[in-house]
Design a protein around this motif. Sequence first.
Motif, PDB file in Angstrom:
ATOM      1  N   TRP A 146       0.816  -1.208   0.000  1.00 49.98           N
ATOM      2  CA  TRP A 146       0.000   0.000   0.000  1.00 49.98           C
ATOM      3  C   TRP A 146       0.854   1.264   0.000  1.00 49.98           C
ATOM      4  O   TRP A 146       0.346   2.347   0.235  1.00 49.98           O
ATOM      5  N   PRO A 182      -6.741   2.914  -3.160  1.00 45.18           N
ATOM      6  CA  PRO A 182      -7.859   2.002  -2.916  1.00 45.18           C
ATOM      7  C   PRO A 182      -8.950   2.187  -3.965  1.00 45.18           C
ATOM      8  O   PRO A 182      -9.172   3.306  -4.455  1.00 45.18           O
ATOM      9  N   GLN A 227     -12.876  -0.515  -1.357  1.00 49.48           N
ATOM     10  CA  GLN A 227     -11.852  -0.438  -0.312  1.00 49.48           C
ATOM     11  C   GLN A 227     -11.896   0.916   0.395  1.00 49.48           C
ATOM     12  O   GLN A 227     -11.732   0.994   1.611  1.00 49.48           O
TER      13      GLN A 227
END
Length: 284
Positions: A262, A267, A271
């Motif tokens: 990440w 996202p 998400q």
Amino acid sequence: MGSIERKERVDLRELKDKAVDVRIDVIEMLSKAGSGHPGGSLSSADILTALYFGGILEHDPGNPTLERRDRFVLSKGHAAPVLYATLAESGYFPAEELATLRKLGSRLQGHPDRLKLPGVEVSTGSLGQGLSIACGLACGLFLSGSASSVFALLGDGECQEGQVWEAAMFAAHRRLDNLVAIVDRNRLQIDGRVADVCDLDDLGDKFRSFGWQVFACDGNDMEAVVDTLACAKETHSGKPKVIVAETTKGKGVSFMENQAGWHGKAPNAEQAQLAVAELSLEEE
């Protein structure tokens, strides 16, 4: 002090809630953009919140070039989302503009551009260069007799760059005790664990050996961050100062925390919805 934003006392609950707002802004803007860097933005949200809202950084959103302001340099320029969110929450530009991150013609580029956005002191992005720029700013302020301070936020992976240590030598040689470097020590970079890519060992000892005064704190504990920043700013021992802030990559979003994947992945809508819901629980 004019209209500079500074508080004698700060409300820690308000600061914690503001840090949540900043994190939610980061998630939503990255999701809309479809690209960007959530991990290091989320890990450093408490640091920027403390600086801008905790009475540490002297600044005025209504007059971004006020001469007696403190300067902030985001050396790890890829974490621009957290800077943009903080500036918008401070009132430097409309919060609605956050939705334009990385869009064609937007002032909110992938890396900060000082010529486009108020509140951005330095255009950054090439890792390792920000501390050198901060040294130049601090040296200039020192020579002019200004009482202003310079803060620079670095990533720990960034400290693998040789230019960081050239700047560290210069700052100590020039006795720039108006300079405070902050290392976001989340221990992850785009290629994995910092210790596996190029181990930094004890960062505090390294800076100390270069002639710096070293502070350390939990960079995701708001009270500790505010206290350490204030102490570092107010300490004048003839040495530049560094705060090694131990943080969690992706802090506040459970499926992002301590996940190198990440570092630079936005996202998707689902998400982002999960992340915002999780963060919102912290404000209740």
